[in-house]
Design an enzyme around this catalytic site. Structure first.
Site, short mmCIF file in Angstrom:
data_model
loop_
_atom_site.label_atom_id
_atom_site.label_comp_id
_atom_site.label_asym_id
_atom_site.label_seq_id
_atom_site.Cartn_x
_atom_site.Cartn_y
_atom_site.Cartn_z
CE1 TYR A 69 30.04 -93.18 22.57
CE2 TYR A 69 31.39 -91.79 21.17
CZ TYR A 69 30.25 -91.98 21.91
OH TYR A 69 29.31 -90.98 22.01
CE1 TYR A 79 27.69 -90.85 18.56
CE2 TYR A 79 26.08 -89.09 18.39
CZ TYR A 79 27.23 -89.60 18.94
OH TYR A 79 27.95 -88.86 19.85
#
Length: 380
Positions: free
Chosen positions: A284, A334
């Site tokens: 992440y 994203y």
């Protein structure tokens, strides 16, 4: 009497379930459609990927979509088990774990997980005056400001430099160039990172994720059922999960280290694997410092050694730990962790072309947020 909690609560799920289909929409700026439309595109791609008949779908999980019932209606499915998840980034890992629990309980046979984001066309800024009052008690205007202060603290405490941090952004951008679906296509080097404009000191332009419109779909089922479908089944060998919720989103000087350590113990223990078995890492990367924190917390390097670990192209193809081979949040798009899980599946299948990790059989997803999660994907 206080009961001892098992550190490997997911061991009984290891190898029983698999990802049988994945799909994504295009990423970019699409004001002519909406989140439902993008999710429908990703769903169609995932159905085509695995060859499953649409009417076999009997489970549905949605995140960052207004309502699961409307989504099911648009897709033309009739699920018997559904789950509406919040829009936060931590929901990708949580949604997968919840779906495995539903499969284990027999609530569904084939579960579709859908995520969509229309942040670019709707000009979502994730901070500032967008949500007045939300961050005010802690003096921050956005998550970017929080991560900037976190990295400054890491610099002061461990001597980490922005040149070391640049290794993360440069490696992921170089991967994105070999990803036909990635948003960013121009290669960058360390000096490009260092010369980029400052956003919130010490973080620069290339340290921030890309807000785009797009959607992601995964389809989960049992390993046995997955073997009968079109594509190579990718098993879920290990899971780890530990919340790190406090009175604010600022992680109080520890960079999520202890929750990540607990998550690491669970994910490797449940999979029966170790760091040495990991061929690729999907980490992440809402902001580039998160990658350093994850490497340290998961035990790939010592505490405070994330900067030195990534030097010399360690995260690139041919490096000691290829990471975010689709370009990640920094250079692909994203999608709040969802796209990284799709990339993990594609790597294990050997479908990534110029960005393919050689002889890739084990890929780990790591999510360092207030709710840390990790998933290990393997060939079956």
């Amino acid at each position: 009497m206080q009961q001892k909690v098992s550190v490997m609560p997911f061991r009984h799920l290891s190898g029983k379930f698999a990802v049988c289909g994945v799909g994504t929409s295009a990423y970019g700026n699409f004001p002519e459609t909406d989140d439902y439309g993008l999710a429908a595109d990703a769903f169609a791609a995932a159905i085509e990927d695995c060859g499953l008949e649409k009417n076999a779908i009997d489970g549905l999980v949605v995140s960052r979509l207004p309502h699961y019932a409307r989504m099911a209606e648009i897709l033309g499915i009739q699920p018997r088990w559904t789950l509406q998840m919040p829009p936060h980034g931590r929901m990708s890992g949580i949604s997968i774990i919840e779906s495995l629990a539903a499969l284990e309980a027999g609530y569904a046979d084939y579960i579709v997980l859908l995520y969509a984001n229309i942040g670019r066309s709707r000009r979502v800024h994730y901070g500032g005056e967008e949500a007045p009052g939300f961050w005010d008690p802690w003096g921050f205007t956005s998550m970017g400001a929080i991560h900037a202060m976190l990295f400054r603290e890491h610099m002061e405490k461990y001597g980490t430099t922005t040149r070391q941090l640049a290794e993360v952004s440069v490696a992921f951008r170089n991967h994105a160039v070999d990803n036909p679906h990635a948003v960013m296509k121009k290669r960058i080097g360390i000096e490009d990172h260092q010369n980029a404009r400052m956003i919130c000191e010490p973080l620069r332009l290339f340290d921030y994720c890309l807000i785009n419109d797009g959607a992601v779909c995964l389809i989960l089922t049992t390993t046995e059922r997955a073997r009968d479908l079109r594509k190579k089944a990718v098993g879920i060998a290990g899971i780890g999960a530990q919340d790190a919720l406090r009175n604010s989103s600022y992680p109080q000087h520890d960079f999520w280290f202890e929750p990540l350590q607990k998550t690491a113990e669970q994910v490797y223990g449940s999979a029966g694997l170790s760091h040495a078995d990991i061929d690729g890492l999907m980490c992440y990367d809402n902001f580039s410092p998160t990658v350093l924190f994850s490497l340290e917390g998961m035990g790939f390097c010592g505490r405070g050694e994330g900067g030195s670990f990534v030097e010399g192209g360690a995260l690139g193809l041919g490096g000691k730990l290829p990471a975010n081979t689709d370009g990640g949040h920094l250079s692909n798009s994203y999608m709040q962790g969802w796209g990284l899980n799709v990339e993990a599946v594609r790597q294990v299948r050997g479908e990534c072309g110029g960005r393919q990790i050689p002889d890739c059989e084990v890929v780990q997803y790591v999510q360092a947020t207030p709710c840390t999660r990790s998933i290990i994907y393997t060939a079956v």
